[in-house]
Write an enzyme that holds these catalytic residues in place. Structure first.
Site, mmCIF file in Angstrom:
data_model
loop_
_atom_site.group_PDB
_atom_site.id
_atom_site.type_symbol
_atom_site.label_atom_id
_atom_site.label_comp_id
_atom_site.label_asym_id
_atom_site.label_seq_id
_atom_site.Cartn_x
_atom_site.Cartn_y
_atom_site.Cartn_z
ATOM 1 N N HIS A 25 0.954 -1.234 -0.058
ATOM 2 C CA HIS A 25 0.141 0.130 0.133
ATOM 3 C C HIS A 25 0.889 1.281 -0.303
ATOM 4 O O HIS A 25 1.991 1.001 0.449
ATOM 5 C CB HIS A 25 -1.009 -0.098 1.264
ATOM 6 C CG HIS A 25 -0.244 0.231 2.744
ATOM 7 N ND1 HIS A 25 -0.326 1.642 3.096
ATOM 8 C CD2 HIS A 25 0.286 -0.453 3.480
ATOM 9 C CE1 HIS A 25 0.452 1.584 4.088
ATOM 10 N NE2 HIS A 25 0.689 0.288 4.564
ATOM 11 N N CYS A 26 0.317 2.481 -0.614
ATOM 12 C CA CYS A 26 0.940 3.707 -0.600
ATOM 13 C C CYS A 26 0.077 4.522 0.474
ATOM 14 O O CYS A 26 -0.580 4.078 1.308
ATOM 15 C CB CYS A 26 1.173 4.183 -1.915
ATOM 16 S SG CYS A 26 -0.367 4.414 -2.646
ATOM 17 N N ALA A 27 0.314 5.786 0.226
ATOM 18 C CA ALA A 27 -0.254 6.758 1.098
ATOM 19 C C ALA A 27 -1.812 6.736 1.112
ATOM 20 O O ALA A 27 -2.605 6.961 2.049
ATOM 21 C CB ALA A 27 0.038 8.401 1.008
ATOM 22 N N THR A 28 -2.475 6.307 -0.216
ATOM 23 C CA THR A 28 -4.011 6.289 -0.220
ATOM 24 C C THR A 28 -4.415 4.975 -0.965
ATOM 25 O O THR A 28 -5.552 4.902 -0.940
ATOM 26 C CB THR A 28 -4.245 7.411 -1.366
ATOM 27 O OG1 THR A 28 -3.395 7.355 -2.674
ATOM 28 C CG2 THR A 28 -3.949 8.732 -0.723
ATOM 29 N N ARG A 29 -3.441 4.259 -1.481
ATOM 30 C CA ARG A 29 -3.915 3.038 -2.260
ATOM 31 C C ARG A 29 -3.626 1.769 -1.699
ATOM 32 O O ARG A 29 -2.427 1.519 -1.471
ATOM 33 C CB ARG A 29 -3.829 2.968 -3.800
ATOM 34 C CG ARG A 29 -4.749 4.301 -4.444
ATOM 35 C CD ARG A 29 -4.054 4.454 -5.701
ATOM 36 N NE ARG A 29 -2.448 5.254 -5.779
ATOM 37 C CZ ARG A 29 -1.935 5.359 -6.565
ATOM 38 N NH1 ARG A 29 -1.881 4.886 -7.912
ATOM 39 N NH2 ARG A 29 -0.668 6.210 -6.467
#
Length: 460
Positions: A25-29
């Site tokens: 995962h990244c900051a939003t997804r």
């Protein structure tokens, strides 16, 4: 909102545990590599509580949850799939296997430069603080505080080859500490430091009849990328032929000495010339095409974001900062990003359904802070016409910031946060940046509002 139930339901809708190769995962997804994407129930995934959109891009199936929520969902998701225990390939490698060569190259650059963004941003902000202290004469340039802040602000750019060396070695499959050593060799104190120097000339060393300029590579990008790539190949090849009993002694020694000679004789001069050439070409286009370049780049940037290639621009931006001390590309990207927020606001006012409004408003404000994925994939692209409006806003905003020569002293920040790294270039630079933002947001809002949206009753 029960994060465990969301994760359980998500696994079912993705085709079951066996259909999920890896996850991150990244900051939003939530980023997933899926074995067979035809087994995914797209409509039900998008209807899940907390999901703001889902799409397939860059070899990954990506589900937008937004900042904060994605971490909580991933935590439960990882527990259920036992991701830390599964013997699967690394997520990045799994994603790359599904990409075309261009996307794979962009992903590689992204993986190298995104982790070092905090260091670049911190230095850029410190430079901004230093500039304000000097402009408003808060402290004397001869004071201890000013000199210390000057050291703090320039450090990340001076040791940039070391930072890139560590990150690139991880990406290329080499030892990150050997990558750091190669970076350290390229900025050794025995070499003339060109960072901040204009007319200084280095000594020339005679090595086996070949002249080698004793010029450091502080702040450069391409030489260390090429050097670490070669280093990783040498390390892997050496490790294959060296017996395990002496691997710890022989492999690092041969890797460093071989890469060091190659770096100074071939890679360094070649990389420096290539980097300078890229900067010169971009500057030529920027100087001669002017607002037209801003119009095209600002309008097209959102399309580039869809491909994921935009992360590779960090390498070019870092090269601009190293070569000319200013990043004139970031303001253009920023116009495209805030324009997406303006179009998202239009959707909020146009929408009749509560869930659409619930997603559109926070997603729009997220874009104003530089995080555009929720509003692009969860709102504007879904209704198409707002995305066109955002492209129009990005184009006009991009044309204005190029026309007024707006620049930043770092990369990684867009939207409102970019104010901090635009301010060091003076009040006029800052004011023109804010005007550009206003043009981009207003144009995107009006265009998207006029074009309108058609809410799909069944889908929503």
């Amino acid at each position: 909102m029960n994060h465990k139930e969301i994760a359980e339901r998500l696994i079912d809708l993705l085709g079951g545990e066996d259909n999920i190769i890896s996850a991150a995962h990244c900051a939003t997804r939530l980023r997933l590599v899926i074995k067979d994407e035809s087994k995914i129930d797209q409509e039900k995934v998008e209807a899940l509580d907390g999901v703001k959109g889902a799409f397939s891009s860059s070899g990954q199936y990506q589900i937008i949850f937004g900042t904060g929520l994605v971490n909580k969902v991933y935590e439960q998701f990882a527990k259920m799939l036992q991701l830390d225990q599964k013997e699967t390939v690394q997520h990045n490698e799994a994603a790359k296997q599904k990409m075309n060569p261009l996307a794979r190259f962009a992903k590689t650059l992204s993986n190298i430069f995104v982790p070092i963004i905090p260091a670049i941003v911190a230095s850029g902000l410190l430079m901004g603080l230093l500039g304000m202290m000097k402009a408003f004469q808060w402290v004397s340039p001869d004071s201890g505080l000013f000199k210390l802040l000057d050291m703090f602000s320039s450090a990340a750019f001076i040791i940039l080859p070391i930072l890139i060396g560590v990150s690139a070695a991880k990406e290329f499959g080499g030892n990150p500490y050997l990558g750091a050593v190669i970076g350290g060799i390229l900025i050794h104190p025995s070499l003339l430091n060109p960072w901040g120097l204009a007319e200084a000339k280095p000594e020339v060393l005679n090595f086996l009849g070949m002249p080698i300029e004793m010029l450091g590579y502080q702040g450069t990008v391409i030489p260390i990328l090429l050097a670490v790539y070669v280093m990783s190949k040498i390390e892997k090849w050496t490790r294959k032929i060296v017996p395990n009993a002496i691997d710890l002694l022989v492999t690092p020694f041969l890797t460093i000495i071989s890469t060091g000679f190659i770096a100074f004789i071939v890679i360094g001069p070649l990389g420096r010339g290539l980097g300078t050439g890229i900067t010169n070409v971009l500057t030529f286009v920027y100087d001669h095409a002017g607002p037209v370049a801003g119009l095209i780049f600002g309008g097209a940037y959102s399309l580039i974001v869809l491909t994921g290639v935009h992360h590779s621009f960090h390498a070019i931006e870092a090269g601009l900062i190293a070569d000319i001390g200013r990043n004139y590309l970031l303001p253009i990207w920023s116009m495209a990003n805030v324009a997406q927020g303006g179009a998202g606001l239009a959707v909020f006012f146009l929408a009749k359904r509560a869930k659409t409004k619930e997603i559109a408003l926070p997603a729009a404000f997220s874009a104003f802070l530089g995080i555009t994925e929720p509003v692009i994939f969860g709102v504007n692209l879904r209704y198409r016409k707002p995305f066109i409006g955002a492209m129009a806003g990005g184009a006009l905003g991009g044309a204005y910031v190029v026309f007024t020569n707006v620049a930043a002293n770092a990369y990684g920040l867009t939207g409102i946060p970019m104010i901090a790294i635009a301010a060091p270039f003076g009040t006029a630079n800052l004011i023109n940046y804010l005007i550009g933002m206003g043009i981009a947001v207003f144009t995107a809002f009006i265009t998207a509002f006029v074009l309108g949206i058609k809410e799909d009753e069944k889908k929503n």
